[in-house]
Design a protein around this motif. Sequence first.
Motif, short mmCIF file in Angstrom:
data_model
loop_
_atom_site.label_atom_id
_atom_site.label_comp_id
_atom_site.label_asym_id
_atom_site.label_seq_id
_atom_site.Cartn_x
_atom_site.Cartn_y
_atom_site.Cartn_z
N ASN A 11 -7.32 2.22 -2.65
CA ASN A 11 -5.56 2.21 -2.61
C ASN A 11 -5.06 1.41 -1.43
N PRO A 12 -5.53 1.65 -0.11
CA PRO A 12 -5.00 0.85 0.97
C PRO A 12 -5.46 -0.52 0.79
N ALA A 13 -6.66 -0.72 0.30
CA ALA A 13 -7.01 -2.34 0.11
C ALA A 13 -6.18 -2.92 -0.96
N THR A 14 -5.50 -2.20 -1.81
CA THR A 14 -4.63 -2.85 -2.88
C THR A 14 -3.38 -3.01 -2.27
N THR A 15 -2.85 -2.12 -1.39
CA THR A 15 -1.59 -2.37 -0.69
C THR A 15 -1.82 -3.55 0.36
N MET A 16 -2.86 -3.62 1.07
CA MET A 16 -3.35 -4.59 1.90
C MET A 16 -2.92 -6.07 1.24
N ALA B 63 2.83 -10.80 -0.80
CA ALA B 63 4.03 -11.04 -0.58
C ALA B 63 4.56 -11.89 0.58
N ALA B 64 3.89 -11.83 1.61
CA ALA B 64 4.04 -12.69 3.00
C ALA B 64 3.77 -13.88 2.48
N ARG C 104 6.55 -17.35 2.13
CA ARG C 104 6.19 -18.67 2.76
C ARG C 104 6.18 -19.89 1.79
N GLY C 105 6.30 -19.48 0.64
CA GLY C 105 6.37 -20.51 -0.42
C GLY C 105 5.09 -20.98 -1.00
N GLU D 137 7.81 -15.73 -8.98
CA GLU D 137 7.83 -14.98 -9.97
C GLU D 137 6.35 -14.34 -10.17
N ALA D 138 5.73 -14.29 -9.22
CA ALA D 138 4.27 -13.70 -9.32
C ALA D 138 4.30 -12.39 -9.23
N ASP D 139 3.59 -11.57 -10.30
CA ASP D 139 3.76 -10.10 -10.22
C ASP D 139 2.68 -9.54 -9.29
N LEU D 140 3.11 -9.08 -8.02
CA LEU D 140 2.09 -8.64 -7.25
C LEU D 140 1.52 -7.29 -7.26
#
Length: 201
Positions: A131-136, A142-143, A147-148, A153-156
């Motif tokens: 779970n925390p690895a997925t969040t990481m 997202a970061a 930054r581009g 539109e990527a479904d993170l």
Amino acid sequence: MPTGVAIQDAREQLFAAAERILLRAGPDGLTSRAVTAEAGCAKGVLHRHFADFDTFLAELVLDRTARLDDQAAILREAAAAGTGTVAGNVADALTQVFGPVGVAIVALTISRDGLRARLREAVPTGIPLLNPATTMIANYLAAERERGRIAPEADLETLAPTLIGATHLLFADRQAPRPEVEAVERTVGAVLAGVFQRTSG
């Protein structure tokens, strides 16, 4: 060590002993007697620090999972600096997550009902470490999206757990040789194909 003699940093010594057993013998070899024998301490030492063996194992899992914070910090720095490639950074991070201890911890968690019951008190859903690895990974992507280097539109929320699952399959067999970094990068690249911007991949 004679019965009744305290050991320095008993908690960490017991955790380290449990890790060694996990790596050597797998989850089936992990018993309270094996842990105290490996740590070189009296059997009662473990039960003076933990209510029962499943509580000990739960705290071991949570302690080792907390170490992901260091890896998350490395990823945040990479994203902030725009260094490396997205696929390379993710592959490096997941290779660390699924190191020998991480793989053993996941196998241990899956194999013991009592341990999962204890862990649900601290982590109501999912599997600690995963779970925390997925969040990481989701936070890192997202970061990079900001930054581009990842498409807007990527479904993170889908990409991050897919990366965790696909990579875990590469490492899950403890008896097989660990995959090469290049194999991990190929898997990451395949999952992320189509969401890279410019030449970030």
